[in-house]
Every structure is written in structure tokens, then in C-alpha cells.
Enzyme design. Structure first.
Site, PDB file in Angstrom:
ATOM      1  N   ARG A   1      -1.921  -5.723  -8.095  1.00 52.00           N
ATOM      2  CA  ARG A   1      -0.784  -6.604  -7.814  1.00 52.00           C
ATOM      3  C   ARG A   1      -0.557  -7.602  -8.940  1.00 52.00           C
ATOM      4  O   ARG A   1       0.559  -7.892  -9.300  1.00 52.00           O
ATOM      5  CB  ARG A   1      -1.013  -7.357  -6.497  1.00 52.00           C
ATOM      6  CG  ARG A   1      -0.836  -6.477  -5.285  1.00 52.00           C
ATOM      7  CD  ARG A   1      -1.394  -7.129  -4.068  1.00 52.00           C
ATOM      8  NE  ARG A   1      -2.821  -7.370  -4.219  1.00 52.00           N
ATOM      9  CZ  ARG A   1      -3.630  -7.736  -3.258  1.00 52.00           C
ATOM     10  NH1 ARG A   1      -3.164  -7.933  -2.057  1.00 52.00           N
ATOM     11  NH2 ARG A   1      -4.911  -7.917  -3.473  1.00 52.00           N
TER      12      ARG A   1
ATOM     13  N   SER B   1      -3.009  -7.604   2.870  1.00 53.63           N
ATOM     14  CA  SER B   1      -3.330  -7.452   4.301  1.00 53.63           C
ATOM     15  C   SER B   1      -3.789  -8.778   4.891  1.00 53.63           C
ATOM     16  O   SER B   1      -3.434  -9.124   6.021  1.00 53.63           O
ATOM     17  CB  SER B   1      -4.444  -6.417   4.490  1.00 53.63           C
ATOM     18  OG  SER B   1      -4.025  -5.154   4.076  1.00 53.63           O
TER      19      SER B   1
ATOM     20  N   HIS C   1       0.836  -1.206   0.000  1.00 55.98           N
ATOM     21  CA  HIS C   1       0.000   0.000   0.000  1.00 55.98           C
ATOM     22  C   HIS C   1       0.870   1.255   0.000  1.00 55.98           C
ATOM     23  O   HIS C   1       0.648   2.198  -0.760  1.00 55.98           O
ATOM     24  CB  HIS C   1      -0.862   0.069   1.272  1.00 55.98           C
ATOM     25  CG  HIS C   1      -1.958  -0.937   1.374  1.00 55.98           C
ATOM     26  ND1 HIS C   1      -2.145  -1.723   2.482  1.00 55.98           N
ATOM     27  CD2 HIS C   1      -2.951  -1.276   0.513  1.00 55.98           C
ATOM     28  CE1 HIS C   1      -3.202  -2.503   2.302  1.00 55.98           C
ATOM     29  NE2 HIS C   1      -3.706  -2.257   1.104  1.00 55.98           N
TER      30      HIS C   1
ATOM     31  N   LYS D   1     -17.828  -5.908   7.832  1.00 54.57           N
ATOM     32  CA  LYS D   1     -16.600  -6.677   7.637  1.00 54.57           C
ATOM     33  C   LYS D   1     -15.808  -6.716   8.948  1.00 54.57           C
ATOM     34  O   LYS D   1     -15.547  -5.666   9.541  1.00 54.57           O
ATOM     35  CB  LYS D   1     -15.768  -5.997   6.521  1.00 54.57           C
ATOM     36  CG  LYS D   1     -14.768  -6.911   5.859  1.00 54.57           C
ATOM     37  CD  LYS D   1     -14.247  -6.244   4.580  1.00 54.57           C
ATOM     38  CE  LYS D   1     -12.912  -6.779   4.164  1.00 54.57           C
ATOM     39  NZ  LYS D   1     -12.345  -6.028   3.025  1.00 54.57           N
TER      40      LYS D   1
HETATM   41  O1  PNS Z   1      -8.849  -2.526   0.430  1.00 52.80           O
HETATM   42  P1  PNS Z   1     -10.166  -3.029  -0.121  1.00 52.80           P
HETATM   43  O2  PNS Z   1     -10.925  -3.788   0.940  1.00 52.80           O
HETATM   44  O3  PNS Z   1      -9.978  -3.819  -1.389  1.00 52.80           O
HETATM   45  O4  PNS Z   1     -11.013  -1.713  -0.505  1.00 52.80           O
HETATM   46  C1  PNS Z   1     -12.295  -1.840  -1.060  1.00 52.80           C
HETATM   47  C2  PNS Z   1     -12.992  -0.467  -1.253  1.00 52.80           C
HETATM   48  C3  PNS Z   1     -12.960   0.349   0.021  1.00 52.80           C
HETATM   49  C4  PNS Z   1     -12.287   0.281  -2.343  1.00 52.80           C
HETATM   50  C5  PNS Z   1     -14.444  -0.825  -1.658  1.00 52.80           C
HETATM   51  O5  PNS Z   1     -14.974  -1.722  -0.732  1.00 52.80           O
HETATM   52  C6  PNS Z   1     -15.357   0.407  -1.726  1.00 52.80           C
HETATM   53  O6  PNS Z   1     -15.274   1.179  -2.657  1.00 52.80           O
HETATM   54  N1  PNS Z   1     -16.236   0.560  -0.702  1.00 52.80           N
HETATM   55  C7  PNS Z   1     -17.189   1.652  -0.611  1.00 52.80           C
HETATM   56  C8  PNS Z   1     -18.590   1.206  -1.015  1.00 52.80           C
HETATM   57  C9  PNS Z   1     -18.799   1.359  -2.511  1.00 52.80           C
HETATM   58  O7  PNS Z   1     -18.692   2.418  -3.077  1.00 52.80           O
HETATM   59  N2  PNS Z   1     -19.096   0.215  -3.149  1.00 52.80           N
HETATM   60  C10 PNS Z   1     -19.311   0.153  -4.587  1.00 52.80           C
HETATM   61  C11 PNS Z   1     -17.994  -0.036  -5.339  1.00 52.80           C
HETATM   62  S1  PNS Z   1     -18.272  -0.262  -7.035  1.00 52.80           S
END
Ligand code: PNS
Length: 154
Positions: free
Chosen positions: A89, A126, A16, A40
Site C-alpha cells: 500500500r 482490515s 485485497h 491472533k
Molecule cells: O494479512 P497478513 O496478516 O499481513 O498476512 C501475514 C502472512 C499470512 C503473510 C504471514 O503472517 C505469514 O506468512 N504467516 C505464515 C507463517 C510464516 O511463514 N511466517 C514466516 C514469514 S517470513
């Protein structure tokens, strides 16, 4: 140009941080959005995840952090970012990230810019860091020192 790097960061890894710091050299401003996701199960609270990131980026003035709840595109709009940045990645990340990028573009016309992970961090996640640590494995090369300390205490 101001960009948003969103994520769970539970915990922040060297992968990150590599993407965040590289972005800070390319873009004028980088906002890290730490998602609040009550459904989560996380190891660290959102506030601790943000605190760890703040400790790491404290000497880089064009990077800031905020926590957010709800839709990413709403958070992006309120914070006047021009694009969302995601680190990739490997091809295994691509399907899901591509789908999210298209959905975010459809929802609010937001562009997503993909940045390739540096080869040395291509395998770092993570979830693997948490698993290795839970079995007493060495994660010292995978996370920054302040995160390592908190992982030891967790
Ligand atoms: O580190 P992560 O868990 O892969 O991050 C995921 C994240 C935060 C980018 C994704 O869960 C997100 O955008 N959450 C906010 C809710 C949202 O907008 N969902 C629709 C995405 S298309």
C-alpha cells in the site's frame, strides 16, 4: 505461472480484492492462502474468511482459495506455486514485507513479487475497517457487499 497471495483477510477488503483480481489477469493461476493463526485474535473464523473470498471470486475461474497453518513456504511448496505475491500500500508496508520476502527466499528459495495497491485503496486495511465498523462508521466503500453484510451481523 501459478502464484500464491497469502494473508489473514480478516476481513477481505476492496484493496485485497483489487490486488487479487489484477493478479488473475497477469498470472495463469492465483491461489489465495488464508492463514490459520490461533495466536491472533480474529473477528471471523478462518473458514468464514475463506467463504467470503470464495463468494467474491466465484466468477473468476483461475482464482482459488485454501486455508493454511504453519510456514508459508511449506504451503507454497506443497501447492506448487512459483512465487508469492504481496500487495504494497505504501512505504510503511515495505520494511516488514521486504524482511519477510528475504526470509522466505532464505528459507526455501521462494521469490516474492510486489504489486502496488491501486491509489484508491492505498489507505484501506482490515484493521481500520474493523475499527471504523465497531464505532458505527460507514465501511461500504471499503469492503465488498458480502463482507459488509457479514460485518453487520458480526
Ligand atoms: O494479512 P497478513 O496478516 O499481513 O498476512 C501475514 C502472512 C499470512 C503473510 C504471514 O503472517 C505469514 O506468512 N504467516 C505464515 C507463517 C510464516 O511463514 N511466517 C514466516 C514469514 S517470513
Amino acid at each position: 505461472m501459478k502464484v500464491l497471495i497469502p494473508g489473514s483477510f480478516d476481513p477481505p477488503t476492496n484493496g485485497h480484492i483489487d490486488v487479487i483480481k489484477r493478479c488473475s489477469k497477469v498470472f495463469d493461476e492465483v491461489l489465495i492462502g488464508v492463514v490459520v493463526n490461533p495466536s491472533k485474535k480474529s473477528l471471523f473464523t478462518t473458514k468464514i474468511r475463506e467463504l467470503m473470498l470464495n463468494e467474491i471470486i466465484s466468477e473468476t475461474p483461475n482464482i482459488s482459495t485454501k486455508t493454511f497453518e504453519g510456514l508459508l513456504v511449506d504451503f507454497a511448496k506443497v501447492n506448487n506455486v512459483q512465487a508469492i505475491v504481496k500487495g504494497l500500500r505504501a512505504m510503511t508496508d515495505f520494511d516488514y514485507e521486504f524482511q519477510m520476502a528475504q526470509m522466505n527466499s532464505n528459507l526455501a528459495d521462494f521469490e516474492t513479487i510486489f504489486i502496488p495497491a491501486s491509489p484508491e485503496y492505498g489507505y484501506v486495511s482490515s484493521s481500520m475497517v474493523k475499527e471504523i465498523n465497531s464505532y458505527g462508521g460507514d465501511i461500504s466503500k471499503l469492503v465488498p457487499p458480502n463482507v459488509l453484510k457479514r460485518m453487520d451481523d458480526a
